[in-house]
Design a protein around this motif. Structure first.
Motif, PDB file in Angstrom:
ATOM      1  N   HIS A   1      11.605  -1.006   6.446  1.00 32.72           N
ATOM      2  CA  HIS A   1      11.242  -1.437   5.095  1.00 32.72           C
ATOM      3  C   HIS A   1      12.493  -1.701   4.255  1.00 32.72           C
ATOM      4  O   HIS A   1      12.568  -2.672   3.517  1.00 32.72           O
ATOM      5  CB  HIS A   1      10.350  -0.392   4.428  1.00 32.72           C
ATOM      6  CG  HIS A   1       8.956  -0.383   4.971  1.00 32.72           C
ATOM      7  ND1 HIS A   1       8.297   0.766   5.341  1.00 32.72           N
ATOM      8  CD2 HIS A   1       8.089  -1.398   5.223  1.00 32.72           C
ATOM      9  CE1 HIS A   1       7.086   0.458   5.787  1.00 32.72           C
ATOM     10  NE2 HIS A   1       6.942  -0.849   5.735  1.00 32.72           N
TER      11      HIS A   1
ATOM     12  N   ASP B   1       0.851  -1.202   0.000  1.00 37.42           N
ATOM     13  CA  ASP B   1       0.000   0.000   0.000  1.00 37.42           C
ATOM     14  C   ASP B   1       0.876   1.239   0.000  1.00 37.42           C
ATOM     15  O   ASP B   1       2.077   1.164  -0.238  1.00 37.42           O
ATOM     16  CB  ASP B   1      -0.979  -0.030   1.186  1.00 37.42           C
ATOM     17  CG  ASP B   1      -0.266  -0.020   2.542  1.00 37.42           C
ATOM     18  OD1 ASP B   1       0.839   0.562   2.648  1.00 37.42           O
ATOM     19  OD2 ASP B   1      -0.813  -0.590   3.504  1.00 37.42           O
ATOM     20  N   GLU B   2       0.273   2.368   0.267  1.00 40.22           N
ATOM     21  CA  GLU B   2       0.969   3.653   0.201  1.00 40.22           C
ATOM     22  C   GLU B   2       2.208   3.710   1.098  1.00 40.22           C
ATOM     23  O   GLU B   2       3.235   4.289   0.739  1.00 40.22           O
ATOM     24  CB  GLU B   2      -0.043   4.726   0.636  1.00 40.22           C
ATOM     25  CG  GLU B   2       0.417   6.146   0.510  1.00 40.22           C
ATOM     26  CD  GLU B   2      -0.537   7.097   1.268  1.00 40.22           C
ATOM     27  OE1 GLU B   2      -0.185   8.269   1.431  1.00 40.22           O
ATOM     28  OE2 GLU B   2      -1.614   6.625   1.717  1.00 40.22           O
ATOM     29  N   HIS B   3       2.097   3.097   2.286  1.00 40.90           N
ATOM     30  CA  HIS B   3       3.212   3.141   3.248  1.00 40.90           C
ATOM     31  C   HIS B   3       4.138   1.936   3.133  1.00 40.90           C
ATOM     32  O   HIS B   3       5.319   2.025   3.459  1.00 40.90           O
ATOM     33  CB  HIS B   3       2.684   3.136   4.692  1.00 40.90           C
ATOM     34  CG  HIS B   3       1.913   4.340   5.057  1.00 40.90           C
ATOM     35  ND1 HIS B   3       2.420   5.609   4.919  1.00 40.90           N
ATOM     36  CD2 HIS B   3       0.659   4.482   5.568  1.00 40.90           C
ATOM     37  CE1 HIS B   3       1.510   6.485   5.323  1.00 40.90           C
ATOM     38  NE2 HIS B   3       0.437   5.826   5.710  1.00 40.90           N
ATOM     39  N   ASN B   4       3.564   0.779   2.776  1.00 35.91           N
ATOM     40  CA  ASN B   4       4.268  -0.482   2.954  1.00 35.91           C
ATOM     41  C   ASN B   4       4.488  -1.238   1.647  1.00 35.91           C
ATOM     42  O   ASN B   4       3.523  -1.495   0.922  1.00 35.91           O
ATOM     43  CB  ASN B   4       3.444  -1.388   3.881  1.00 35.91           C
ATOM     44  CG  ASN B   4       3.139  -0.723   5.207  1.00 35.91           C
ATOM     45  OD1 ASN B   4       4.026  -0.567   6.043  1.00 35.91           O
ATOM     46  ND2 ASN B   4       1.893  -0.298   5.393  1.00 35.91           N
TER      47      ASN B   4
ATOM     48  N   GLY C   1       4.632  -1.040  -6.638  1.00 35.94           N
ATOM     49  CA  GLY C   1       3.792  -0.641  -5.503  1.00 35.94           C
ATOM     50  C   GLY C   1       3.899   0.846  -5.194  1.00 35.94           C
ATOM     51  O   GLY C   1       4.893   1.498  -5.527  1.00 35.94           O
ATOM     52  N   GLU C   2       2.887   1.348  -4.520  1.00 33.06           N
ATOM     53  CA  GLU C   2       2.835   2.784  -4.193  1.00 33.06           C
ATOM     54  C   GLU C   2       3.960   3.218  -3.272  1.00 33.06           C
ATOM     55  O   GLU C   2       4.402   4.371  -3.319  1.00 33.06           O
ATOM     56  CB  GLU C   2       1.514   3.097  -3.488  1.00 33.06           C
ATOM     57  CG  GLU C   2       0.381   3.490  -4.403  1.00 33.06           C
ATOM     58  CD  GLU C   2      -0.784   4.009  -3.560  1.00 33.06           C
ATOM     59  OE1 GLU C   2      -0.798   5.208  -3.214  1.00 33.06           O
ATOM     60  OE2 GLU C   2      -1.659   3.184  -3.218  1.00 33.06           O
ATOM     61  N   ALA C   3       4.403   2.308  -2.380  1.00 36.51           N
ATOM     62  CA  ALA C   3       5.435   2.686  -1.407  1.00 36.51           C
ATOM     63  C   ALA C   3       6.784   2.947  -2.071  1.00 36.51           C
ATOM     64  O   ALA C   3       7.675   3.537  -1.462  1.00 36.51           O
ATOM     65  CB  ALA C   3       5.572   1.610  -0.325  1.00 36.51           C
TER      66      ALA C   3
ATOM     67  N   TYR D   1      12.094   1.786  -2.626  1.00 39.73           N
ATOM     68  CA  TYR D   1      11.328   2.351  -1.500  1.00 39.73           C
ATOM     69  C   TYR D   1      11.510   3.862  -1.383  1.00 39.73           C
ATOM     70  O   TYR D   1      12.655   4.364  -1.398  1.00 39.73           O
ATOM     71  CB  TYR D   1      11.778   1.698  -0.183  1.00 39.73           C
ATOM     72  CG  TYR D   1      10.991   2.208   0.997  1.00 39.73           C
ATOM     73  CD1 TYR D   1       9.669   1.818   1.178  1.00 39.73           C
ATOM     74  CD2 TYR D   1      11.548   3.115   1.889  1.00 39.73           C
ATOM     75  CE1 TYR D   1       8.919   2.311   2.234  1.00 39.73           C
ATOM     76  CE2 TYR D   1      10.808   3.615   2.952  1.00 39.73           C
ATOM     77  CZ  TYR D   1       9.492   3.197   3.115  1.00 39.73           C
ATOM     78  OH  TYR D   1       8.753   3.695   4.161  1.00 39.73           O
TER      79      TYR D   1
ATOM     80  N   LYS E   1       7.041   4.938  -4.445  1.00 42.09           N
ATOM     81  CA  LYS E   1       6.910   6.362  -4.804  1.00 42.09           C
ATOM     82  C   LYS E   1       7.471   6.649  -6.201  1.00 42.09           C
ATOM     83  O   LYS E   1       8.392   7.453  -6.374  1.00 42.09           O
ATOM     84  CB  LYS E   1       7.600   7.271  -3.768  1.00 42.09           C
ATOM     85  CG  LYS E   1       7.147   7.067  -2.334  1.00 42.09           C
ATOM     86  CD  LYS E   1       5.743   7.553  -2.079  1.00 42.09           C
ATOM     87  CE  LYS E   1       5.253   7.194  -0.666  1.00 42.09           C
ATOM     88  NZ  LYS E   1       3.828   6.873  -0.648  1.00 42.09           N
TER      89      LYS E   1
END
Lengths: 265, 265
Positions: free
Chosen positions: B116, A68-71, B177-179, B187, B181
């Protein structure tokens, strides 16, 4: 980290119980996390004892998940959720929990202590957890044991003869070394999560290779390890946990008892 | 950690170059540390290029060593010395260097970012470094490859068919994934040491399994990984390092090119 400045993620999102996501039915790698949570007196949930808990594990490691956005996505359990944080990898979860549960020296006491604790946990996991797993699955984790029995026997012989004494000997020296501050605990004169990791590994190995472990015990070369094992087992919270229904029995997990892989009695 | 209060170990003892202790002659696990030191612009020494450097490694992993007052013994290289601190375990050394070399998000930006980054590095090391090593040494690291060739072939077949696509697919999802960015880095929209670890793993695998990796490249399913590989390789300091004599050639290390273990062209 306790004195870290406010961040974009709300602190208040962490005032919630820890959630452990792990396969039901075996202690497995999740056990290292459980022991830390129990010794630290934490409030936590555990998918292993929640009806349908396995579905949370499967959703989290879905091979289509993008996180998700954070992970970022997580590859395999154990997984820890804490508020909106989701992390995996056994030594990484322990690293996160360590300062929160007082299972590492504080930064004020010992600035770099956490790196020593982390290295000891990583070494125990390498030599006393991952290698034992590979003893029964040396060719492919996706195949049955029965499809790699011959290779498993060969690997187990090397493991019990060479690798197991090497790693037990290493931790015996860690206990004897000055940095243990007295030889009761692995580092710094107090229990850390590295002690819990070593304990779980030794306990699993006693179940997996009872004959090989009994011989090593009789040799008298690793007396510090066995005393350390009893010391951890006697901790009030650990003792209560081990006597509870939350502690699962060994089975088809990391540590498996195939008598044909053990040494002769 | 930069704002940590004064501790019993003098801060000034850290105003010295990093010392990497690793076997000469192969990139090996030491390479992950070198790439971090190079990208971080650190001043460091490396036993791999010091005459007699191997003796420092051997002294540090002497099976009689008890460590010293501050440091437990170390089981295997890579080992990092920094002032009077001595630590080992690849992901642990990277964890230590990360904040010092700006190879992780700062605590102010992202309180839990380091967990992470650590989990991504641990996952790459598990699936794309330790497992490839076990492909040529599935039975015993103490035996020659020639003594476990049949088992090595069986394990490599499983690895290139099942495990390698699984782990490349995982990192492809991390990039998507969004994380991440934006999908350029694993990450947080910036290079971290996890990117360097993944790069070194992919580079080693290209050398070890050129046919299998070429097929995976042609499949079009992992295009994010190959773009990421070129992106890391093109970093100014990494490019300079790879073109220098400090970058050693692959040989009898983690990644080995045995054509019989690779897929057909």
């Amino acid at each position: 980290m306790a004195s870290a400045p406010p961040t974009k993620r709300q602190k208040s999102s962490k005032d919630v119980p820890y959630e452990l996501l792990y396969w039901p039915g075996i202690p497995g790698r999740g056990e290292h996390i459980r022991l830390a949570l129990e010794e630290g007196g934490a409030t936590y949930t555990d998918t292993a004892v929640i009806q349908g808990g396995i579905n949370s594990v499967l959703a989290q490691i879905d091979p289509k998940s993008l996180g998700d956005e954070h992970n970022p996505p997580t590859c395999a359990p154990p997984i820890l959720k804490h508020g909106d944080l989701v992390i995996n990898q056994t030594p990484n979860i322990l690293l996160y929990l360590g300062p929160k549960l007082s299972l590492v020296p504080s930064i004020e006491e010992d600035e770099d202590g956490i790196y020593h604790v982390n290295q000891l946990a990583l070494t125990a996991l390498d030599g006393l957890s991952n290698e034992p797993h590979d003893c029964h699955h040396p060719i492919a984790s996706g195949l049955y044991y029965e499809d790699q029995k011959v290779e498993a026997k060969r690997k187990s012989e090397d493991y019990t003869k060479n690798r197991l004494p090497k790693f037990l000997g290493f931790f015996e020296r860690v206990l004897k070394g000055e940095a243990s501050k007295g030889g009761e605990w692995l580092y710094g004169g107090r229990l850390t999560y590295a002690d819990l990791v070593l304990w779980q590994c030794v306990d699993g190995l006693k179940w997996m290779f009872p004959n090989a472990m009994a011989k090593l015990e009789k040799s008298g070369e690793y007396d510090g390890i066995w005393a350390h094992y009893e010391r951890v087992k006697g901790r009030e919270r650990i003792k209560a946990y081990l006597g509870s229904e939350r502690r699962q029995k060994y089975g088809m997990g990391i540590y498996r008892h195939y008598p044909e892989l053990d040494e002769e009695a």
